[in-house]
Motif scaffolding. Sequence first.
Motif, PDB file in Angstrom:
ATOM      1  N   THR A  34      42.416  33.056  46.691  1.00 46.32           N
ATOM      2  CA  THR A  34      42.079  33.125  45.269  1.00 46.32           C
ATOM      3  C   THR A  34      40.647  33.610  45.117  1.00 46.32           C
ATOM      4  O   THR A  34      39.724  33.048  45.730  1.00 46.32           O
ATOM      5  CB  THR A  34      42.233  31.744  44.600  1.00 46.32           C
ATOM      6  N   TYR A  35      40.456  34.657  44.314  1.00 44.26           N
ATOM      7  CA  TYR A  35      39.123  35.171  44.020  1.00 44.26           C
ATOM      8  C   TYR A  35      38.616  34.522  42.733  1.00 44.26           C
ATOM      9  O   TYR A  35      39.374  34.333  41.780  1.00 44.26           O
ATOM     10  CB  TYR A  35      39.137  36.680  43.814  1.00 44.26           C
ATOM     11  N   THR A  36      37.331  34.246  42.694  1.00 44.16           N
ATOM     12  CA  THR A  36      36.684  33.741  41.483  1.00 44.16           C
ATOM     13  C   THR A  36      35.679  34.772  40.978  1.00 44.16           C
ATOM     14  O   THR A  36      34.779  35.174  41.713  1.00 44.16           O
ATOM     15  CB  THR A  36      35.967  32.412  41.757  1.00 44.16           C
ATOM     16  N   ASN A  37      35.893  35.228  39.762  1.00 42.07           N
ATOM     17  CA  ASN A  37      35.013  36.211  39.112  1.00 42.07           C
ATOM     18  C   ASN A  37      34.806  37.472  39.963  1.00 42.07           C
ATOM     19  O   ASN A  37      33.673  37.909  40.191  1.00 42.07           O
ATOM     20  CB  ASN A  37      33.651  35.593  38.786  1.00 42.07           C
ATOM     21  N   PRO A  38      35.875  38.105  40.442  1.00 44.34           N
ATOM     22  CA  PRO A  38      35.698  39.320  41.265  1.00 44.34           C
ATOM     23  C   PRO A  38      35.319  40.519  40.395  1.00 44.34           C
ATOM     24  O   PRO A  38      35.655  40.571  39.213  1.00 44.34           O
ATOM     25  CB  PRO A  38      37.079  39.508  41.886  1.00 44.34           C
ATOM     26  N   ASN A  39      34.619  41.500  40.984  1.00 44.27           N
ATOM     27  CA  ASN A  39      34.351  42.748  40.282  1.00 44.27           C
ATOM     28  C   ASN A  39      35.020  43.910  41.018  1.00 44.27           C
ATOM     29  O   ASN A  39      35.602  43.727  42.094  1.00 44.27           O
ATOM     30  CB  ASN A  39      32.845  42.989  40.113  1.00 44.27           C
ATOM     31  N   ASP A  87      36.223  47.096  48.177  1.00 45.34           N
ATOM     32  CA  ASP A  87      35.886  46.826  49.579  1.00 45.34           C
ATOM     33  C   ASP A  87      36.996  46.078  50.304  1.00 45.34           C
ATOM     34  O   ASP A  87      37.244  46.327  51.492  1.00 45.34           O
ATOM     35  CB  ASP A  87      34.585  46.009  49.660  1.00 45.34           C
ATOM     36  N   ARG A  88      37.665  45.179  49.596  1.00 41.10           N
ATOM     37  CA  ARG A  88      38.695  44.343  50.220  1.00 41.10           C
ATOM     38  C   ARG A  88      40.048  45.057  50.346  1.00 41.10           C
ATOM     39  O   ARG A  88      40.753  44.883  51.350  1.00 41.10           O
ATOM     40  CB  ARG A  88      38.891  43.068  49.394  1.00 41.10           C
ATOM     41  N   HIS A  89      40.422  45.822  49.338  1.00 44.49           N
ATOM     42  CA  HIS A  89      41.808  46.282  49.252  1.00 44.49           C
ATOM     43  C   HIS A  89      42.015  47.797  49.323  1.00 44.49           C
ATOM     44  O   HIS A  89      43.135  48.239  49.561  1.00 44.49           O
ATOM     45  CB  HIS A  89      42.432  45.759  47.949  1.00 44.49           C
ATOM     46  N   LEU A  90      40.974  48.594  49.130  1.00 49.84           N
ATOM     47  CA  LEU A  90      41.146  50.042  49.116  1.00 49.84           C
ATOM     48  C   LEU A  90      40.392  50.745  50.245  1.00 49.84           C
ATOM     49  O   LEU A  90      40.960  51.585  50.943  1.00 49.84           O
ATOM     50  CB  LEU A  90      40.705  50.628  47.761  1.00 49.84           C
ATOM     51  N   HIS A 100      48.531  44.881  48.893  1.00 50.50           N
ATOM     52  CA  HIS A 100      47.210  45.305  48.429  1.00 50.50           C
ATOM     53  C   HIS A 100      47.328  46.028  47.085  1.00 50.50           C
ATOM     54  O   HIS A 100      46.423  45.904  46.243  1.00 50.50           O
ATOM     55  CB  HIS A 100      46.556  46.219  49.469  1.00 50.50           C
ATOM     56  N   TRP A 101      48.406  46.776  46.885  1.00 51.73           N
ATOM     57  CA  TRP A 101      48.590  47.438  45.590  1.00 51.73           C
ATOM     58  C   TRP A 101      48.730  46.406  44.472  1.00 51.73           C
ATOM     59  O   TRP A 101      48.143  46.564  43.397  1.00 51.73           O
ATOM     60  CB  TRP A 101      49.815  48.346  45.610  1.00 51.73           C
ATOM     61  N   MET A 102      49.493  45.352  44.695  1.00 50.80           N
ATOM     62  CA  MET A 102      49.683  44.324  43.671  1.00 50.80           C
ATOM     63  C   MET A 102      48.361  43.637  43.338  1.00 50.80           C
ATOM     64  O   MET A 102      48.067  43.366  42.173  1.00 50.80           O
ATOM     65  CB  MET A 102      50.722  43.312  44.151  1.00 50.80           C
ATOM     66  N   ALA A 103      47.545  43.359  44.359  1.00 51.32           N
ATOM     67  CA  ALA A 103      46.245  42.732  44.124  1.00 51.32           C
ATOM     68  C   ALA A 103      45.342  43.672  43.328  1.00 51.32           C
ATOM     69  O   ALA A 103      44.672  43.251  42.372  1.00 51.32           O
ATOM     70  CB  ALA A 103      45.597  42.365  45.458  1.00 51.32           C
ATOM     71  N   PHE A 104      45.320  44.929  43.724  1.00 44.17           N
ATOM     72  CA  PHE A 104      44.520  45.949  43.031  1.00 44.17           C
ATOM     73  C   PHE A 104      44.980  46.117  41.586  1.00 44.17           C
ATOM     74  O   PHE A 104      44.173  46.087  40.649  1.00 44.17           O
ATOM     75  CB  PHE A 104      44.664  47.265  43.812  1.00 44.17           C
ATOM     76  N   ARG A 105      46.279  46.224  41.387  1.00 45.00           N
ATOM     77  CA  ARG A 105      46.819  46.411  40.035  1.00 45.00           C
ATOM     78  C   ARG A 105      46.540  45.196  39.154  1.00 45.00           C
ATOM     79  O   ARG A 105      46.163  45.331  37.988  1.00 45.00           O
ATOM     80  CB  ARG A 105      48.321  46.683  40.089  1.00 45.00           C
TER      81      ARG A 105
END
Length: 313
Positions: free
Chosen positions: A100-105, A111-114, A141-146
Amino acid sequence: MLKFEITGSDGRVYPLENILTVVLNSDIDVPADSLEVVSEYKEELMKNADRITAYSNDRIVFTGQLDEVYAYKTDSGMLSRLTVRSPAAALLDNEALPLTYTNPNAEFIFDRHLKPFGISCERLDKTPFCGELKIDKGMTHWMAFRNFCVNRYGKEPRITADGRAYFDGNVPCEQAVFICNDTQSDYYSRRDSLKRYKLISAVRLKLEPNRSYSGIIQNKNPDCKAIVRERYINAAADRTTLKTADEIISRGNRNSREIRLECFGERLVETGARAKIIDSEWGIQEKLCVIRTRYYLSKNREKTTVVLRKETD
């Protein structure tokens, strides 16, 4: 006419020659573009081919790692078939680490997914999404990015066929203009369609627990006259709002009308690009959006199918 290069697993780059057919598909609702190339058989393709890149003049219009390479025999001889998807395919094929990410930008998500998959981004917004973004087991990773993009910007993201990411979905490109008159013909065939089965006549809402679906939002689109096709939303339980109902109706309206152009030669335009048609018989149509392209090449023919719809209702 497109030109193709093969990058081998050893890093060597060489042209792909003796091509028989090419099909290149792009769809605004599909994250990864797809390419299929049939050429005369070469043993080196079967053993060493890793990536393929397509050029229109000097502009890269597609690049990707091969999904499948196989050989087959026909009456005319041995052939090789290559199937490839664009860089977004890597995000679809790989699961993301559950957390779980908190306040991601956007910079963090990139950096994490692409970035690990070779995808680039020209502009990254450092303003955070205020809240938690949960990545469940099995999410790609696509679902997280989207999910980040929809929550942060309220828009679907785009990854271009040459591997550039746009978190807000706004790919910078010129407006595509198609002209057909006595002196210029960008297309040889046109088909305008009304897909009435896409239209949603009404959305019924349950606004409070233990109450019936008493709320209703009607579709005011004139094309929907005499059509009965309804959806139900439990707004009290499903974390949905009236905006969700409006979007269901709007999406149906957008998808109900399409213009299909069959164009001479290579006319690849970015999906999502704004478009305009100037036709001596049909008149001028503006505020259109390119939603799908299909490029086809054979020894005797080269054409591009371009499908458009209205930008808004």
